[in-house]
Scaffold this active site. Sequence first.
Site, PDB file in Angstrom:
ATOM      1  N   SER A   1     -11.063  -5.451   0.033  1.00 17.17           N
ATOM      2  CA  SER A   1     -11.806  -4.346   0.626  1.00 17.17           C
ATOM      3  C   SER A   1     -12.417  -3.526  -0.504  1.00 17.17           C
ATOM      4  O   SER A   1     -11.764  -3.292  -1.519  1.00 17.17           O
ATOM      5  CB  SER A   1     -10.854  -3.481   1.448  1.00 17.17           C
ATOM      6  OG  SER A   1     -11.553  -2.414   2.027  1.00 17.17           O
TER       7      SER A   1
ATOM      8  N   CYS B   1      -3.742   4.999   7.552  1.00 19.59           N
ATOM      9  CA  CYS B   1      -4.040   4.913   8.975  1.00 19.59           C
ATOM     10  C   CYS B   1      -2.897   5.494   9.797  1.00 19.59           C
ATOM     11  O   CYS B   1      -3.028   5.712  10.986  1.00 19.59           O
ATOM     12  CB  CYS B   1      -4.302   3.473   9.378  1.00 19.59           C
ATOM     13  SG  CYS B   1      -2.940   2.413   8.970  1.00 19.59           S
TER      14      CYS B   1
ATOM     15  N   ASN C   1       0.801  -1.228   0.000  1.00 20.14           N
ATOM     16  CA  ASN C   1       0.000   0.000   0.000  1.00 20.14           C
ATOM     17  C   ASN C   1       0.828   1.270   0.000  1.00 20.14           C
ATOM     18  O   ASN C   1       0.363   2.310  -0.446  1.00 20.14           O
ATOM     19  CB  ASN C   1      -0.967   0.014   1.192  1.00 20.14           C
ATOM     20  CG  ASN C   1      -0.299  -0.372   2.484  1.00 20.14           C
ATOM     21  OD1 ASN C   1       0.321  -1.426   2.580  1.00 20.14           O
ATOM     22  ND2 ASN C   1      -0.405   0.470   3.487  1.00 20.14           N
TER      23      ASN C   1
HETATM   24  N1  PLP Z   1      -4.483  -4.077   3.689  1.00 18.82           N
HETATM   25  C1  PLP Z   1      -3.941  -3.134   2.898  1.00 18.82           C
HETATM   26  C2  PLP Z   1      -2.783  -3.493   2.029  1.00 18.82           C
HETATM   27  C3  PLP Z   1      -4.453  -1.839   2.891  1.00 18.82           C
HETATM   28  O1  PLP Z   1      -3.901  -0.906   2.114  1.00 18.82           O
HETATM   29  C4  PLP Z   1      -5.548  -1.540   3.742  1.00 18.82           C
HETATM   30  C5  PLP Z   1      -6.075  -0.160   3.810  1.00 18.82           C
HETATM   31  O2  PLP Z   1      -5.348   0.806   3.674  1.00 18.82           O
HETATM   32  C6  PLP Z   1      -6.085  -2.567   4.511  1.00 18.82           C
HETATM   33  C7  PLP Z   1      -5.528  -3.820   4.478  1.00 18.82           C
HETATM   34  C8  PLP Z   1      -7.251  -2.322   5.415  1.00 18.82           C
HETATM   35  O3  PLP Z   1      -8.452  -2.274   4.678  1.00 18.82           O
HETATM   36  P1  PLP Z   1      -9.726  -1.583   5.351  1.00 18.82           P
HETATM   37  O4  PLP Z   1      -9.523  -0.116   5.243  1.00 18.82           O
HETATM   38  O5  PLP Z   1     -10.900  -2.061   4.528  1.00 18.82           O
HETATM   39  O6  PLP Z   1      -9.789  -2.066   6.747  1.00 18.82           O
END
Ligand code: PLP
Length: 385
Positions: A203, A328, A155
Amino acid sequence: MPKKELIYLDHAGTTPLSPGVLEAMLPYFTEAFGNPSAIYDLGQRARQAMEEARHTVARCIGAQANEIYFTGSGTESDNWAIKGAAALGAARGKTKVITASIEHHGVLNACESLKKTGTQVKHLPVDDTGLVAPAELARQLSADTALVSVMMANNEVGTIEPVGALAQLCREAGVLFHTDAVQAVGHLPIDMAALPADLLSMSAHKCGGPKGVGALFIRSGVPLPKWMDGGAQERGKRGGTENVAQIVGFAKALSIACEEMEAERVRLTALRDRLTAGLLALGGCVFNGHRTARLPGHVNVSFSGVSGEGLLVLLNLQGVCASGGAACASGDSKPSHVLQAMGRPLAAGAVRFTLGKTSRAADVEALLALLPKLLKRLRGMSAGS
Ligand code: PLP
């Protein structure tokens, strides 16, 4: 003062709803509001929409509908996959979980909490482009390994991991393999008929769908324990009345993303490469990530003599939305664990620009025109301090 036009360059943080998604969701808030577990027609209409959505999500990733379980987020899918697989392993005397050092906190913290119950967690290193080496996984796999979890695409820097090779090693060793495909779904082709992974997290809000809904692919025959005690929803594995409207929106967005994937890949790769070249031409800027094995919309760079957070604040004042790494983690000034694991210099000056469906060449040019002034201001401030 004239209102600044918004330049949205944080599509990895979240995406706006794709056209048609809201309209597809609305009836399930209004005239088709029934509980999908109810026997009467109003409930059955909701159930039918939800089951159609399950088929659509399955088709988009080459899976069977009965392998798709809807959840409340990508984070929930990660937690279910990791804690469920660890419990399954523990019952068979397997107490080791292997993951990568660059995972999202949904995975990293789920693994961290397993340590309290005696699970041994091993973090695979990455090279300076963010890639995990299959040979390193082969070295780490042992008879007591319950699960390997490596993301499909990162990400923060967008690096695409060799999950096919990693999953194959696990298949041969009889070890479950999970991949967090939250950043990849709807952006990269995924075919679960060909990919030997057992569990895959998704997601909706990263591919034009609503926030607060995700899914976990559980390969048929993998006896992952149930996640939530309650009613018989999600075939008894996740109790709780399903969020029908969100699920319908997820499926609609994903089907649009998959239909447009190739055209968008070509368009965004060209924009991304123009942005990367323009940023590097500014000077005092280094590129983070893999040059080619990278998501089509991702650009991560570090600026020397600048705090990434300071630059994000100035960009915001100019109407530009960008991020310092994981969404986050914004407001959290610790240098990114991903860039640290990659051994990148200047991690404190890192900024992530992520392009998506709404991005146009004019956005890229406007950003490139704006940056020299902002960087000069920040560098002047730090020289004077
Ligand atoms: N995994 C990755 C690689 C992400 O980029 C994100 C969100 O930024 C998530 C998990 C978490 O997803 P969600 O926002 O639906 O909890």
